[in-house]
Design an enzyme around this catalytic site. Structure first.
Site, PDB file in Angstrom:
ATOM      1  N   HIS A  76       0.820  -1.224   0.000  1.00 18.77           N
ATOM      2  CA  HIS A  76       0.000   0.000   0.000  1.00 18.77           C
ATOM      3  C   HIS A  76       0.848   1.266   0.000  1.00 18.77           C
ATOM      4  CE1 HIS A  76       0.271  -0.013   4.541  1.00 18.77           C
ATOM      5  NE2 HIS A  76       0.255   1.301   4.336  1.00 18.77           N
ATOM      6  N   ASP A 128      -0.100  -7.552   1.663  1.00 16.41           N
ATOM      7  CA  ASP A 128       0.393  -6.169   1.665  1.00 16.41           C
ATOM      8  C   ASP A 128       1.929  -6.156   1.649  1.00 16.41           C
ATOM      9  OD1 ASP A 128       0.403  -3.433   1.756  1.00 16.41           O
ATOM     10  OD2 ASP A 128      -0.181  -3.288   3.872  1.00 16.41           O
ATOM     11  N   SER A 141       4.073   2.626   8.155  1.00 17.82           N
ATOM     12  CA  SER A 141       3.731   1.659   7.113  1.00 17.82           C
ATOM     13  C   SER A 141       4.950   1.230   6.320  1.00 17.82           C
ATOM     14  CB  SER A 141       2.700   2.249   6.141  1.00 17.82           C
ATOM     15  OG  SER A 141       1.424   2.247   6.705  1.00 17.82           O
TER      16      SER A 141
END
Length: 411
Positions: free
Chosen positions: A230, A275, A365
């Site tokens: 992502h 992911d 992230s």
């Protein structure tokens, strides 16, 4: 719309009703005898009062756009809800309604109740942003529990006294927009401490073309960086730079331009499954005391001591720290994580949790979760509840993607 709670205000007149004559059946469904069918629209002011099971029990008439006139005896035994008068923060609450019992599922015949918890406005705004104001209140328990289509307009009441705290307004059922999950933000460490210079020589700060940090990553060899899918979706290689060899965002390190971005072919932005992504660099990384590749864990682990590493906000809505942050945490079993997140989490993901006030936040992230004993990378920061609200953070499990990673960097 005529609101039932307004109608119930008429119940106060019940005390003035004399003793009911024993010849009169007040429990029955009173009807007109000897009459005839009325033409549609002939009496537009007529009202049918219904029970919670949709059974007609009395008539009434519209006297203005908010009030209905009826007999006091129709309302005896019906209680008006108590409306909360003071703002509350995080309290135990109950959601009540006839909403669908699953996304796309059926409407239940029986009234449903759900024990839940309200959360602070700040916590809710950390996910919904300016969509939520102080005039709204949010509630959350875990994945698989909450409001659904059909609950709109219904009450959220305080568990201790059933005073109404809220009116069901809106929510988003899809995982990527779930009120607990922020996959668009810049995940960071909450409750950690400054990392020593060179302690994690494999850490990477991914920067935009304007040199703004947007995600973390880890060096897996001198040409490739591991991160979250992502972090890369919607970006082009020409707009991504990898900065290595520094613990600070504002100074030091070497910046290397990306030449190729690869995202797992089965990455699902709705469920956040798979992911995982890798970045090929345009030039080789030069290893040193402050720059080295990470060891990737190859076997699944359960509950072990771990360390989360990343830059960023140290509190919800707080400032971004210049220094790299580290947080001692613990991985938990898949079963433990699923007890909170339900089917949102699979065995190809790994979760970590210590306590409320510690965990990932906007900015981490793509960064690494490593085993404390040997710094082997266990996970890639994927999603969670921003920020450190007492729920497990979720990572892509590195051991589940070793084959894909090796294949991608060999391509």
């Amino acid at each position: 719309m005529i609101k039932f709670v307004v109608l119930l205000a008429l119940a106060s007149f019940a005390a003035a009703v004399p003793t009911i004559d024993t010849r009169i059946d007040m429990s029955g469904d009173w009807k007109v005898v000897g009459g005839s069918a009325a033409a549609t629209g002939a009496y537009p002011f007529v009202v049918s009062l219904r029970s919670s099971s949709n059974s007609h029990f009395c008539g009434g008439s519209i006297i203005n756009n908010l009030w209905v006139l009826t007999a006091a005896h129709c309302l005896v035994g019906i209680a008006a809800v108590s409306l909360n008068t003071a703002d509350v923060g995080a309290v135990s609450a109950i959601l009540i309604g006839w909403g669908r019992t699953s996304t796309g599922g059926s409407i239940p015949n029986n009234l449903q109740q759900l024990s839940t918890n309200t959360i602070t406005t700040a916590s809710c705004q950390s996910v919904w942003g300016s969509s939520v104001s102080s005039n709204q209140i949010c509630a959350f328990t875990r994945s698989g529990q909450g409001a659904c289509n059909g609950d709109s307009g219904g009450p959220l009441v305080r568990a201790s006294d059933l005073a109404q705290l809220g009116i069901v307004s809106y929510a988003v059922p899809t995982i990527d927009s779930d009120s607990r999950i922020d996959v668009t933000g810049d995940w960071k460490v909450v409750g950690g401490s400054n990392a020593a210079t060179g302690a994690y020589p494999f850490i990477v700060s991914l920067r935009s073309s304007s040199n703004s940090h947007f995600c973390g990553g880890s060096i897996i060899n001198n040409l490739w960086v591991l991160t979250a899918a992502h972090c890369l979706v919607g970006s082009s290689a020409s707009s991504v730079n990898a900065v290595v060899g520094t613990n600070t965002l504002l100074s030091g390190g070497s910046s290397i331009r990306a030449s190729r971005l690869l995202v797992h072919g089965n990455y699902n932005p709705n469920t956040i499954a798979n992911d995982v992504g890798v970045i090929q660099l345009a030039a080789s990384i030069t290893y040193s005391n402050s720059v080295a590749q990470v060891s990737l864990n190859t076997a699944d682990v359960g509950a072990v001591s771990a360390i989360l590493i990343g830059w960023g906000r140290t509190s919800t809505g707080g400032s971004i720290p210049n220094n790299l942050q580290q947080l001692s945490t613990n991985t938990i079993t898949t079963a433990s994580c699923q007890s909170v997140w339900g089917s949102s989490v699979s065995s190809s993901q790994i979760c970590a949790y210590t306590r409320s006030g510690q965990g990932a936040c906007n900015g981490d992230s793509g960064g690494p979760l490593v085993r404390a004993s040997d710094l082997a990378q266990l996970g890639i920061v994927s999603f969670g509840i921003a920020c450190a609200q007492g729920f497990p953070d979720v990572y892509a499990r590195v051991s589940s993607y070793n084959s894909w990673i090796q294949s991608a960097i060999s391509s």
